[in-house]
Design an enzyme around this catalytic site. Structure first.
Site, PDB file in Angstrom:
ATOM      1  N   PHE A  33       0.729  -1.411  -0.070  1.00 28.97           N
ATOM      2  CA  PHE A  33      -0.172  -0.040  -0.097  1.00 28.97           C
ATOM      3  C   PHE A  33       0.882   1.310   0.018  1.00 28.97           C
ATOM      4  CE2 PHE A  33      -1.886   2.901   3.508  1.00 28.97           C
ATOM      5  CZ  PHE A  33      -2.306   3.744   2.791  1.00 28.97           C
ATOM      6  N   THR A  56       2.033  -9.595   1.238  1.00 28.01           N
ATOM      7  CA  THR A  56       0.711  -9.013   1.082  1.00 28.01           C
ATOM      8  C   THR A  56       0.621  -7.816  -0.001  1.00 28.01           C
ATOM      9  OG1 THR A  56       1.806  -7.537   2.739  1.00 28.01           O
ATOM     10  CG2 THR A  56       0.228  -9.042   3.556  1.00 28.01           C
ATOM     11  N   GLY A  57       1.747  -7.480  -0.624  1.00 21.81           N
ATOM     12  CA  GLY A  57       1.561  -6.712  -1.626  1.00 21.81           C
ATOM     13  C   GLY A  57       1.050  -7.210  -2.896  1.00 21.81           C
ATOM     14  N   GLN A  97      10.269  -0.225   3.279  1.00 19.08           N
ATOM     15  CA  GLN A  97       8.901  -0.368   3.799  1.00 19.08           C
ATOM     16  C   GLN A  97       8.430  -1.782   4.005  1.00 19.08           C
ATOM     17  OE1 GLN A  97       6.950   2.860   4.047  1.00 19.08           O
ATOM     18  NE2 GLN A  97       9.035   3.508   3.480  1.00 19.08           N
ATOM     19  N   SER A 102       1.139  -6.253  10.246  1.00 22.63           N
ATOM     20  CA  SER A 102      -0.097  -6.358  10.929  1.00 22.63           C
ATOM     21  C   SER A 102       0.085  -6.900  12.577  1.00 22.63           C
ATOM     22  CB  SER A 102      -0.907  -7.384  10.211  1.00 22.63           C
ATOM     23  OG  SER A 102      -1.709  -8.229  11.130  1.00 22.63           O
ATOM     24  N   SER A 142       3.680   3.690  15.293  1.00 23.24           N
ATOM     25  CA  SER A 142       3.183   4.263  16.403  1.00 23.24           C
ATOM     26  C   SER A 142       2.840   3.290  17.362  1.00 23.24           C
ATOM     27  CB  SER A 142       1.850   5.085  16.311  1.00 23.24           C
ATOM     28  OG  SER A 142       1.040   4.290  15.886  1.00 23.24           O
ATOM     29  N   TYR A 165       4.687  -7.513  16.786  1.00 20.54           N
ATOM     30  CA  TYR A 165       4.957  -6.487  15.656  1.00 20.54           C
ATOM     31  C   TYR A 165       5.554  -5.158  15.990  1.00 20.54           C
ATOM     32  CZ  TYR A 165       3.638  -2.529  12.404  1.00 20.54           C
ATOM     33  OH  TYR A 165       3.661  -1.544  11.490  1.00 20.54           O
ATOM     34  N   VAL A 195      -2.199   5.085   8.632  1.00 19.00           N
ATOM     35  CA  VAL A 195      -1.985   5.555   7.333  1.00 19.00           C
ATOM     36  C   VAL A 195      -3.078   4.890   6.691  1.00 19.00           C
ATOM     37  CG1 VAL A 195      -0.655   5.948   5.240  1.00 19.00           C
ATOM     38  CG2 VAL A 195       0.359   5.456   7.624  1.00 19.00           C
ATOM     39  N   ASP A 293      -4.460  -4.577  20.367  1.00 16.96           N
ATOM     40  CA  ASP A 293      -4.585  -3.418  19.866  1.00 16.96           C
ATOM     41  C   ASP A 293      -4.417  -2.225  20.857  1.00 16.96           C
ATOM     42  OD1 ASP A 293      -5.349  -3.811  17.125  1.00 16.96           O
ATOM     43  OD2 ASP A 293      -7.347  -3.780  17.454  1.00 16.96           O
TER      44      ASP A 293
END
Ligand SMILES: NC(=O)c1ccc[n+]([C@@H]2O[C@H](COP(=O)([O-])OP(=O)(O)OC[C@H]3O[C@@H](n4cnc5c(N)ncnc54)[C@H](O)[C@@H]3O)[C@@H](O)[C@H]2O)c1
Length: 430
Positions: A33, A56-57, A97, A102, A142, A165, A195, A293
């Site tokens: 992405f 995943t791309g 990148q 995830s 973050s 992660y 993002v 999360d």
């Protein structure tokens, strides 16, 4: 006094990036992405080598770039050091990148996450050192801040990662600092907050919240929120992230930098905002909170601003509209345009009519006027009156004032300047 001001301004502008052309850049994860948006932008002025193993791309993200005289695509993994050292020879910089990006997947597969995110990052740094590449700008996150209740998050805060992660990204940052100190490579790690934008995969099991919401809304289904929806995120449009990367590459800053919009929005507000834009009136469905999360997220972006002049240019609202149009365009290209979707050609017609390339309020007013709110018809019982006002909590949650909502309003369509509590998306204006 004037002299002092001049010196201060000059110092500040020296810290800003200087625009370069004709470089050779590597973009790992360039079919993903963010990577594909970055590669596309870079290819306007530079030679670009995309390295991606398409975990995943997606090839379709860079289909339009393959065959471009300035773009090379290498299908391979950042865990392959030989491949990296071959590709990096003669490069001026690496945008790293590639990652298993995830939180839930890292909770399920911590070993894989470590191998790609930590091992891959060390490989990239080592390849940079071996090939004499002076600068590595890498994606961080973050999530490193964890659930620390202090807001806004500043880079000086102690990290408290809650998932494999986040740990893997923090380890990458530490490696970046050590490689910078030991081998003189300039490294800048950009801690992206949330993002969003075109090409974000909505179909992945681990998809981010905005593409999921958009996809469900366009399919006439209510968004699904995990938790009570009051968790907040600091969203940033992908074009601003691309710009931050380029500014970091072209400047001279090193270290870690928050990259975010600098404003937080709850998921309930986000859902209301998207409902407002699409004209879809649906109460979100709520599921259990997801492990790993974080609850809230808000960035202090002053360090990136001072270091390389970063500041976001797109509001969440503008970004959401571009994202929505891009989804619709994709549906059209795939021949999946639904009768009740906005006709993408209309977007172009509106763009031409208004005479600017970028989406603006005027284009949206024009578009909505043309389509008379046919993005998705609201399923409602035949007996109930048609909704006349899209109600948005506490002011327009994605923009914050009434003027923008009015500008959206198509003449003769919904009249909207009334705000109410979250989750109440359709009220009668009478
Ligand atoms: N999207 C966000 O909100 C967000 C937030 C914080 C950080 N990030 C970071 O930004 C970067 C890009 O994320 P994204 O959202 O574009 O995710 P994405 O999954 O779309 O992109 C990641 C890319 O890396 C590729 N990849 C994975 N493993 C690889 C390997 N071993 N070798 C080569 N390529 C590999 C994938 O195929 C994919 O194209 C990631 O590092 C991610 O951790 C993203």
């Amino acid at each position: 006094m004037v002299l002092l001001l001049f010196v201060l301004l000059r110092q500040r502008s020296n810290r800003r990036s200087t625009y370069r052309i004709g470089m050779r850049y590597i973009v790992t994860g360039g079919a993903g992405f963010i990577g594909s948006n970055l590669a596309e932008r870079l290819a306007r002025d530079h030679d670009v080598v995309i390295i991606d193993n398409l975990t995943t791309g997606r090839r379709e993200n860079i289909e339009h770039l393959i065959g471009h005289p300035r773009v090379t695509f290498i299908e391979g993994s950042v865990t392959d050091l030989d491949l990296l050292t071959d590709a990096c020879a003669g490069a001026d910089g690496i945008f790293h990148q590639a990652a298993i990006a995830s939180v839930p997947r890292s909770v399920e597969k911590p070993l894989e996450t470590n191998a790609v995110n930590v091992g891959g990052t060390v490989n990239v740094l080592w390849a940079a050192k071996e090939c004499g590449v002076p600068t590595v700008v890498a994606a961080s996150t973050s999530a490193i801040y964890g659930d620390d209740p202090v807001f806004p998050k500043h880079e000086t805060m102690a990290p408290t990662p809650l998932s494999p992660y986040a740990v893997s990204k923090l380890a990458g940052e530490y490696y970046g600092k050590v490689f910078s100190d030991l081998y003189g490579i300039r490294t800048a790690f950009l801690r992206y907050f949330n993002v969003f934008g075109p090409r974000q995969d909505p179909n992945s099991e681990y998809a981010a919240v905005i593409p999921k919401f958009v996809t469900r809304l366009l399919a006439g289904k209510p968004p699904i929120i995990y938790g009570d929806g009051e968790q907040t995120r600091d969203f940033i449009f992908v074009a601003d992230v691309v710009r931050a990367n380029i500014q970091a590459m072209e400047g001279d800053a090193r270290g870690v930098f928050n990259i975010a919009g600098g404003r937080r929005i709850s998921l309930n507000e986000l859902a209301a905002c998207l409902c407002g834009i699409t004209g879809m009136h649906a109460r979100p469905l709520y599921g259990p909170p997801r492990a790993g999360d974080v609850r809230d997220s808000l960035a202090d972006i002053s360090r990136a601003r001072d270091a390389f002049g970063f500041s976001p240019r797109n509001t969440v609202d503008e970004g959401l509209r571009e994202t929505l149009v891009s989804s619709l365009q994709k549906d059209l290209q795939r021949g999946r345009q639904r009768r009740d979707h906005v006709k993408v050609v209309e977007v172009y017609q509106c763009r031409r009519e208004v005479g600017v390339r970028r989406l603006s309020w005027r284009i949206w007013a024009c578009l909505l006027h043309r389509t008379k709110n046919t993005v998705v018809p609201t399923p409602r019982p035949a007996s109930s009156p048609p909704p006349k006002c899209v109600a948005i909590a506490g002011g327009n949650p994605c923009y914050g004032h009434v003027r923008s909502a009015r500008a959206l309003t198509p003449a003769g369509g919904h009249t909207c300047a009334r705000y109410t509590r979250p989750q109440t998306h359709a009220v009668n204006s009478n």
